[in-house]
Every structure is written in C-alpha cells, then in structure tokens.
Design a protein around this motif. Structure first.
Motif, mmCIF file in Angstrom:
data_model
loop_
_atom_site.group_PDB
_atom_site.id
_atom_site.type_symbol
_atom_site.label_atom_id
_atom_site.label_comp_id
_atom_site.label_asym_id
_atom_site.label_seq_id
_atom_site.Cartn_x
_atom_site.Cartn_y
_atom_site.Cartn_z
ATOM 1 N N ALA A 62 -4.294 5.967 8.056
ATOM 2 C CA ALA A 62 -3.600 4.951 7.264
ATOM 3 C C ALA A 62 -3.871 3.553 7.794
ATOM 4 O O ALA A 62 -3.944 2.589 7.019
ATOM 5 C CB ALA A 62 -2.095 5.231 7.277
ATOM 6 N N SER A 63 -4.041 3.437 9.101
ATOM 7 C CA SER A 63 -4.307 2.111 9.692
ATOM 8 C C SER A 63 -5.622 1.531 9.180
ATOM 9 O O SER A 63 -5.745 0.323 8.963
ATOM 10 C CB SER A 63 -4.349 2.217 11.223
ATOM 11 N N THR A 79 -7.216 2.391 6.187
ATOM 12 C CA THR A 79 -7.132 2.087 4.756
ATOM 13 C C THR A 79 -6.294 0.835 4.498
ATOM 14 O O THR A 79 -6.628 0.026 3.633
ATOM 15 C CB THR A 79 -6.535 3.277 3.979
ATOM 16 N N GLN A 80 -5.227 0.656 5.276
ATOM 17 C CA GLN A 80 -4.391 -0.528 5.102
ATOM 18 C C GLN A 80 -5.118 -1.787 5.544
ATOM 19 O O GLN A 80 -5.005 -2.841 4.904
ATOM 20 C CB GLN A 80 -3.089 -0.364 5.882
ATOM 21 N N GLY A 99 -7.932 -2.499 2.860
ATOM 22 C CA GLY A 99 -7.344 -2.930 1.602
ATOM 23 C C GLY A 99 -6.604 -4.249 1.697
ATOM 24 O O GLY A 99 -6.374 -4.895 0.670
ATOM 25 N N GLY A 100 -6.266 -4.669 2.923
ATOM 26 C CA GLY A 100 -5.540 -5.914 3.105
ATOM 27 C C GLY A 100 -6.427 -7.118 3.340
ATOM 28 O O GLY A 100 -5.932 -8.233 3.485
ATOM 29 N N GLY A 160 -9.879 3.058 1.109
ATOM 30 C CA GLY A 160 -8.709 2.260 0.756
ATOM 31 C C GLY A 160 -8.968 0.856 0.264
ATOM 32 O O GLY A 160 -8.065 0.012 0.303
ATOM 33 N N SER A 167 -9.141 -2.159 -2.267
ATOM 34 C CA SER A 167 -8.198 -2.435 -3.343
ATOM 35 C C SER A 167 -8.833 -2.189 -4.706
ATOM 36 O O SER A 167 -10.053 -2.261 -4.879
ATOM 37 C CB SER A 167 -7.715 -3.888 -3.265
#
Length: 268
Positions: free
Chosen positions: A70-71, A73-74, A77-78, A150, A152
């Motif tokens: 998750a780290s 993909t976040q 995507g950020g 991940g 966007s």
C-alpha cells in the motif's frame, strides 16, 4: 475505439486527414488501398479486444494488487499528474519494446504481427490495423503493472490520450522527423522505417513512444532525412478483415505463394 465510439474516430479524421494534406510524405489517395479493412479494424476490433482484455486482465490485476504494498501504490498515486504520466510512458514503452521485439523474433507470434506489417500504404488509419490477439497480449503485459502500481485514474486516462495521438501520428502519411528530438521521441519517420519493406530496416525501431529505448538497445535506425521506398511484407496476407483474422492459424503449406514470388512468375 469500438463500434459505439464513432465520434472519436471522426474527430481523429478531422485532425489527421488535413494534416496529411499539409505535410504530405508521398502522394496518396484518401481512399487508398485497404482503407475499408482498416475502418473495420478501427470501428469493430476494439470492442472485442476490450471485452476479452477485461475478462483476462481484471482477475490478474486483482490478484497482483493483493501483493502490491500500500505504501508504494499510495506514493505513486500521490505524485503530481505529469510525473505519473511520464512514469507510465516510460514503464509501458519498455513493455511495448520487449513485446514488440518478441513478436518479431518468434515465428508463431510473427504470423499475427505480420498482419500489421501487411499495410502497404501508410496513413493514420494504419495504426488500428492490428490482429486482436496481438492487441490483447500487448495491452495485458504493458497495462497490468500500471493498474497494479496504483497510478491515478486521471494519469492513466491522460496517458491513453497521449499514446493514441502519437500512435496515429507515427503511422500518418506526413513528412516529420522531430529534428534533434528524433533520438528521444518516436516520430513518423522513425516508425515508417520500422514498416519499411527493405531488408536493412528489418527488426528496427520497436519502441512506440520513446525512440531512445531503441538507441539504448542498438535497434535504432533513422538514416538521415530519408524515408522508405516501400512498405509491406512478402507474405500472402489476405486483403479482407476476416481473412486476416484467420491467416495466422492457416498452415503455411496451404498458403499461396508470396506476392513477390507471384510477381516473379508473372514476369517469366
């Protein structure tokens, strides 16, 4: 592009037909040979490809996403939108290069890819002229990492717009080589040499967007300001859409002589 999306095709026509009149590479009719087959590819092929791709790729994406931290993909995507788009371009074009080169190197896969190379008069519509099997394999390999990592939705959408525009441009019947940027970005001249029916140009210029990838791997060929004298392959590829769909599966011994051989016989 699918059978229900004729408006985007019309918009592309309104952009690229005038462009090909202004920057014409070689004299060629708008209703050139094979154009109606290409229109079938452009309007119908995409629907079947998208359906099959969704059935195949979505389960793979969901399975792979389970293992993506998750780290990561976040973080991806950020990022800023344009940085994400640039990263997607690099990531996908490395995949395009690898898959494209494999389709040239493996005889069984070349049967499918030769359909695309069978185009003998290049223009923007030739970009759609690809066997659905090849499209499914290529899109699956290059897009699954993009969705899994991940990026966007906005970045992926913008990438598709850029990719489609460049794909149409590099197939277009335009005289354009991008000057000093031809070493970095795939231009019409760059891709026309990939389609050249000349032995010195075989297996060159595999990248779809970034010519520098071919430069790094030793497959770059853009000889000065010259352009190919002819396109196509010496294979007995059918002219019609359904014949081309079945062509890769037909045993070689059942195929007719290559066109070049037929021409030689006619001369005797």
């Amino acid at each position: 592009m699918d059978v229900f999306s004729l408006k985007p095709l019309l918009i592309c026509a309104l952009i690229f037909i005038p462009l090909e009149r202004v920057l014409t590479l070689r004299p060629q009719k708008i209703l050139r040979r094979g154009i109606f087959t290409d229109l079938i590819y452009a309007t119908c092929n995409g629907a079947a490809v998208n359906l099959l791709l969704g059935m195949m790729a979505v389960p793979l994406i969901n399975a792979a996403a389970f293992f993506a931290p998750a780290s990561v993909t976040q973080a991806l995507g950020g990022q800023s939108l344009w940085l994400q788009v640039l990263e997607i371009v690099v990531l996908t074009d490395l995949g395009v290069y690898a898959v494209h080169r494999t389709f040239h190197a493996v005889p069984f896969l070349w049967r499918f890819h030769s359909i695309h190379h069978g185009v003998e008069e290049m223009d923007w519509l030739a970009a759609f002229h690809t066997h659905p099997f090849e499209q499914i394999i290529t899109k699956s390999i290059i897009l699954i990492p993009v969705f899994v990592l991940g990026f966007s939705t906005e970045a992926i959408y913008l990438y598709f717009v850029i990719y489609t525009g460049q794909a149409l441009l590099i197939h277009s019947n335009v005289k354009l080589n991008f000057g000093p940027l031809r070493w970095l970005i795939a231009s019409p001249q760059f891709h026309h040499w990939h389609h050249a029916g000349e032995r010195a140009a075989y297996d060159k210029n595999f990248a779809g967007q970034l010519a520098i990838i071919d430069l790094l791997f030793g497959t770059f060929r853009v000889p000065g300001s010259s352009t190919p004298s002819k396109y196509g392959v010496d294979a007995p590829i059918p002219r019609n859409f359904f014949g081309q769909l079945g062509y890769p599966m037909v045993p070689r011994k059942l195929l007719a002589k290559p066109r070049s051989a037929e021409a030689s016989d006619a001369e005797l």
